[in-house]
Design a protein around this motif. Structure first.
Motif, short mmCIF file in Angstrom:
data_model
loop_
_atom_site.label_atom_id
_atom_site.label_comp_id
_atom_site.label_asym_id
_atom_site.label_seq_id
_atom_site.Cartn_x
_atom_site.Cartn_y
_atom_site.Cartn_z
N SER A 1 0.92 -1.09 -0.01
CA SER A 1 0.25 0.06 -0.23
C SER A 1 0.66 1.19 -0.29
CB SER A 1 -1.13 -0.06 1.24
OG SER A 1 0.00 0.25 2.27
N PRO A 2 0.18 2.28 -0.04
CA PRO A 2 1.14 3.61 -0.67
C PRO A 2 2.29 3.59 0.54
CG PRO A 2 -0.38 3.81 -2.09
CD PRO A 2 -0.72 2.68 -1.11
N ALA B 1 5.87 2.99 -15.28
CA ALA B 1 4.76 3.64 -14.99
C ALA B 1 5.09 4.18 -13.74
CB ALA B 1 3.52 3.42 -15.89
N ALA B 2 5.52 5.75 -13.54
CA ALA B 2 5.09 6.05 -11.82
C ALA B 2 4.18 7.37 -11.87
CB ALA B 2 6.47 6.04 -11.35
N PHE B 3 3.27 8.46 -11.47
CA PHE B 3 3.16 9.50 -11.22
C PHE B 3 4.00 10.87 -10.40
CE2 PHE B 3 -1.01 7.45 -12.53
CZ PHE B 3 -1.56 8.15 -13.35
N SER B 4 4.25 11.09 -10.92
CA SER B 4 5.05 11.92 -10.01
C SER B 4 4.31 12.65 -8.42
CB SER B 4 5.44 13.37 -10.45
OG SER B 4 3.76 14.24 -11.31
N PRO B 5 5.08 12.66 -7.18
CA PRO B 5 3.76 13.08 -6.29
C PRO B 5 3.12 13.58 -6.28
CG PRO B 5 6.21 12.72 -5.43
CD PRO B 5 6.19 13.05 -7.21
N ALA C 1 -2.30 -3.60 -7.11
CA ALA C 1 -2.32 -2.06 -6.64
C ALA C 1 -3.11 -1.68 -5.33
CB ALA C 1 -1.99 -0.99 -8.36
N PHE C 2 -2.70 -0.63 -5.06
CA PHE C 2 -3.48 -0.66 -3.93
C PHE C 2 -3.94 1.08 -4.64
CE2 PHE C 2 -1.86 -3.26 -1.12
CZ PHE C 2 -3.03 -3.96 0.19
N GLN C 3 -4.93 1.82 -4.14
CA GLN C 3 -5.86 3.18 -4.00
C GLN C 3 -5.03 3.69 -2.88
OE1 GLN C 3 -9.78 3.70 -3.87
NE2 GLN C 3 -9.66 5.62 -5.71
N PRO C 4 -4.44 4.57 -2.69
CA PRO C 4 -4.09 5.43 -1.35
C PRO C 4 -5.45 5.92 -0.77
CG PRO C 4 -2.49 5.77 -3.84
CD PRO C 4 -4.08 5.24 -4.44
N SER C 5 -5.17 6.11 0.21
CA SER C 5 -5.68 6.68 0.89
C SER C 5 -7.59 5.86 1.01
CB SER C 5 -6.31 8.32 1.25
OG SER C 5 -4.85 8.65 1.32
N ASN D 1 -2.67 7.84 -8.86
CA ASN D 1 -2.01 8.84 -8.61
C ASN D 1 -1.86 8.62 -7.43
OD1 ASN D 1 -4.33 9.55 -8.97
ND2 ASN D 1 -5.13 11.16 -9.93
N SER D 2 -1.85 10.14 -6.73
CA SER D 2 -0.77 9.89 -5.37
C SER D 2 -2.46 10.40 -5.04
CB SER D 2 -0.91 11.26 -5.14
OG SER D 2 -0.59 12.94 -5.44
#
Length: 691
Positions: free
Chosen positions: A528-529, A666-670, A574-578, A618-619
């Motif tokens: 998780s994030p 792939a990666a999203f910026s913070p 993949a976990f969804q943040p929050s 994404n974040s």
């Protein structure tokens, strides 16, 4: 050469009989010492075992091959220990024959639909290996085993993974000459190769299955090499007009001299083959080269009772027995200069490239040239969705991406241990000397002062970052024979390791284990994030159910566990943040959203005709990016799908990679303003968000 008598014991196995003899060693039918099952025991020649460099390469590559688990790959069950006198592997015994036996010389090719099915199955196995960072390097009909399932359905399995990679570097030209007929041009040029070299070899294999012949039939090795380097392949429609006309362009594309002109993956090639052999009342002439967005093809059914060799060969021979007299084994090329003269020079280059062993010394401090100020500015004034290409200066496929917590640096991990750091604002590249195997995961510490990289060989490397300087702080390594997958938490402090199917948590700094292994098994892992939870997926390869388990990292307790029905294998999670949402992607392109507390499905999306092999949020968790191992459009370019999680709809049209390369990371910026995408051939792009 090792000779073992029936009834004798070797490495605990009981030898039943000899199966075959090859240039590298001997294969025996043997019985497992504890299980009532038969295995194929491959024992390599003593000369290879006595060579320290060859032995080290074999051990390294055999460890990688042992981690490949796929229904179209012959698995490695066991292998020699470092102190054993002999080099050996045990694999499941495949009761059948290899594809070469189905097209014996002078008997023509097989039915195009059957050839397409065998190629499609082999492509599935090869693409899986490529996603794991493994290139076969010796794809040919003799390394595609064919058997029949209990229901009479034919099944193809790719064999000898890792052996070609580890042994070719030590082999002489004469000892590997039998594979020259299938070797991609870039290997003769001494260039670094990627999965497109396997695409080329699979294209030659397809040609042979369709015609019973090879595209280049020179006896002289130098002439054969020159043909691969410079001579266009024969056009199928001219020599075999009874074959579907679309197969001609498939062969032309697969056997292109420039890797960038080929299909981007074996799966893309297989879809083009299936489309070419499938009649369509709406299309005339040569079908276009593009992925098949329809459903899966049916398997080629054999008569009841199956077959054995050689009787099965007689049954399965094609009516086509055309032999092309025009293509003699000694004709000179156009222009008067014989190709063997060109080939000998390339033979020397290839031998020098194959024999070179790179040695990397100590690593000193490395200056990271990215800016250290917080936040990021737009990296380009180009219109939205016109990506900025970052120059990696490399051709190795990119496997892992990670932004620093402040978003000013982008870490890039690739095949062959390549690690680079880019400044996001100035796009300056810092190169870390390559070491180890393919980098599978990267993680920055929460403060941004530490970077951790894990490779597929089980090696963990750490760097401290202070004042823009990257300083190595030590390496650790797991027992290479035991580790099959390593995943790092987002801050790189905790490692989740799969060994023999069991999951174990470790402190990344000293590899000290946190308690005992989990009781549940998994082969796909995702943190998780916040690093507080770990998702494990155990995909079923036999058409059964996939099992998902969620653990609390700190207490190590199971939060929830559920099954996913269906025959499609789950590739990623993949976990969804929050939130308490977990996304999973499967081999049929289905993306499903799950409540991790209950295991209930709460939504789904569908990628069109593409396997969902990778997922990235994404974040904020509002957008999900998805891409697959075979995500290519008609032009051959890769694609990234973007989804609004709230309404489960596409956020926009897919992002199209300009240079036709597969997307592998792939990666999203913070701050969510940028999306970095990496692919094969060192392809690296930054996209400015407009979603």
């Amino acid at each position: 050469m090792v000779r073992l008598a029936p009834g004798s014991a070797f490495a605990g196995y009981r030898i039943e009989r000899l199966l075959g003899v090859g240039g590298m060693g001997v294969v025996y039918l043997a019985q497992h010492p504890r299980l009532e099952k038969w295995v194929a025991l491959k024992v390599l020649n003593e000369s290879l075992a006595a060579e320290p460099a060859a032995r080290a390469r074999f051990d390294r590559e055999a460890a990688v091959a042992a981690r490949l688990e796929h229904p179209n790959i012959v698995a490695v069950l066991d292998r020699n220990s470092p102190e054993d006198e002999y080099l050996w592997l045990s694999m499941p015994f495949v009761d059948g024959c290899d594809a070469a036996a189905l097209v014996p010389p002078g008997c023509g090719g097989m039915d195009p639909a059957r050839a397409a099915d065998l190629i499609e199955q082999a492509a599935r196995g090869l693409d899986h290996a490529h996603r794991m960072g493994v290139i076969h390097r010796d794809v040919k009909p003799a390394n595609i085993l064919v058997t029949v399932d209990p229901d009479g359905v034919e099944r193809a399995l790719v064999s000898d993974f890792g052996l070609a990679t580890s042994l070719h570097a030590a082999a002489t030209a004469s000892s590997i000459g039998g594979s020259f007929a299938y070797t991609a041009p870039e290997r003769f040029r001494g260039e670094i190769v990627d999965q497109r070299s396997d695409v080329y070899s699979l294209g030659v294999t397809l040609y042979q299955l369709l015609t019973g012949e090879l595209p280049y039939t020179y006896v002289d090795q130098a002439a054969l090499m020159a043909a691969h380097l410079q001579e266009s392949p024969p056009r199928l429609c001219d020599l075999w007009p009874e074959l579907p006309v679309g197969l001609t362009e498939v062969i032309v594309t697969a056997l292109a001299k420039d890797p960038l002109d080929r299909f981007a993956s074996c799966g893309e090639m297989a879809r083009a083959v299936l489309e070419a052999v499938t009649p369509s009342p709406e299309v005339t002439g040569s079908p276009p080269i593009r992925p098949n967005t329809g459903g899966d093809t049916g398997r080629y059914l054999l008569p009841p009772g199956g077959f054995d060799v050689p009787s099965g060969v007689e049954v399965l021979r094609s009516e086509r027995t055309r032999v092309s007299a025009e293509r003699t084994r000694s004709r000179p090329p156009e222009g008067g200069r014989h190709r063997s003269q060109l080939g000998r020079r390339n033979l020397l280059r290839a031998a020098l490239a194959a024999g070179a062993i790179a040695a990397v010394g100590g690593v000193g401090a490395i200056v990271v040239r990215g800016k250290s100020s917080a936040g990021t500015e737009p990296v380009s004034t180009a219109p939205a969705l016109a990506p900025v290409k970052l120059d990696t200066g490399r051709t190795q496929g990119i496997r892992a991406l990670a932004y620093s917590p402040d978003g000013t640096q982008l870490a890039v991990g690739a095949d062959m241990g390549v690690l680079q750091i880019f400044g996001v604002r100035d796009r300056q590249r810092t190169e870390v000397p390559p070491e180890g195997g393919t980098i599978a995961s990267l993680g920055y510490s929460a403060a941004g002062d530490r970077l951790t990289a894990c490779d597929i060989l089980g090696t963990v490397r750490h760097w401290g970052i202070q004042g823009g300087v990257l300083q190595p702080v030590g390496d650790q390594a797991f027992t290479k024979a035991a580790v099959s997958r390593v995943a790092a938490s987002p801050d790189g402090s905790v490692l989740a390791v799969v060994a023999n199917g069991s999951v174990q948590l470790y402190d990344s700094t000293d590899l000290h284990p946190f308690g005992d292994p989990f009781g549940q098994k998994a082969s796909r892992l995702s943190f998780s994030p916040d690093g507080g939870q770990l998702a494990g997926v155990l995909p079923r390869t036999d058409g059964g159910r996939n099992v998902v388990t969620i653990w609390d990292v700190h207490s190590r307790n199971v939060i929830s566990e559920w099954e996913i029905a269906g025959s499609a294998g789950v590739y990623c999670a993949a976990f969804q943040p929050s939130s308490s949402i977990l996304a999973t992607g499967d081999s049929e392109g289905a993306i499903r959203l799950w409540d991790t507390r209950t295991g209930a499905e709460v939504g789904s999306m569908q990628m069109p005709g593409v396997e969902a092999a990778n997922l990235v949020f994404n974040s904020s968790g509002s957008v999900l990016a998805s891409f697959g191992g075979d995500n290519t459009v008609s032009s051959g370019a890769g694609r990234i799908w973007l989804w609004n999680v709230s309404d489960r709809r596409a956020a926009r049209e897919p992002l199209v990679i300009p240079d036709r390369t597969l997307v592998t990371a792939a990666a999203f910026s913070p701050d969510g303003r940028l999306l970095a995408s990496g692919g094969t051939h060192g392809s690296l792009y930054l996209w400015k968000a407009d979603w």
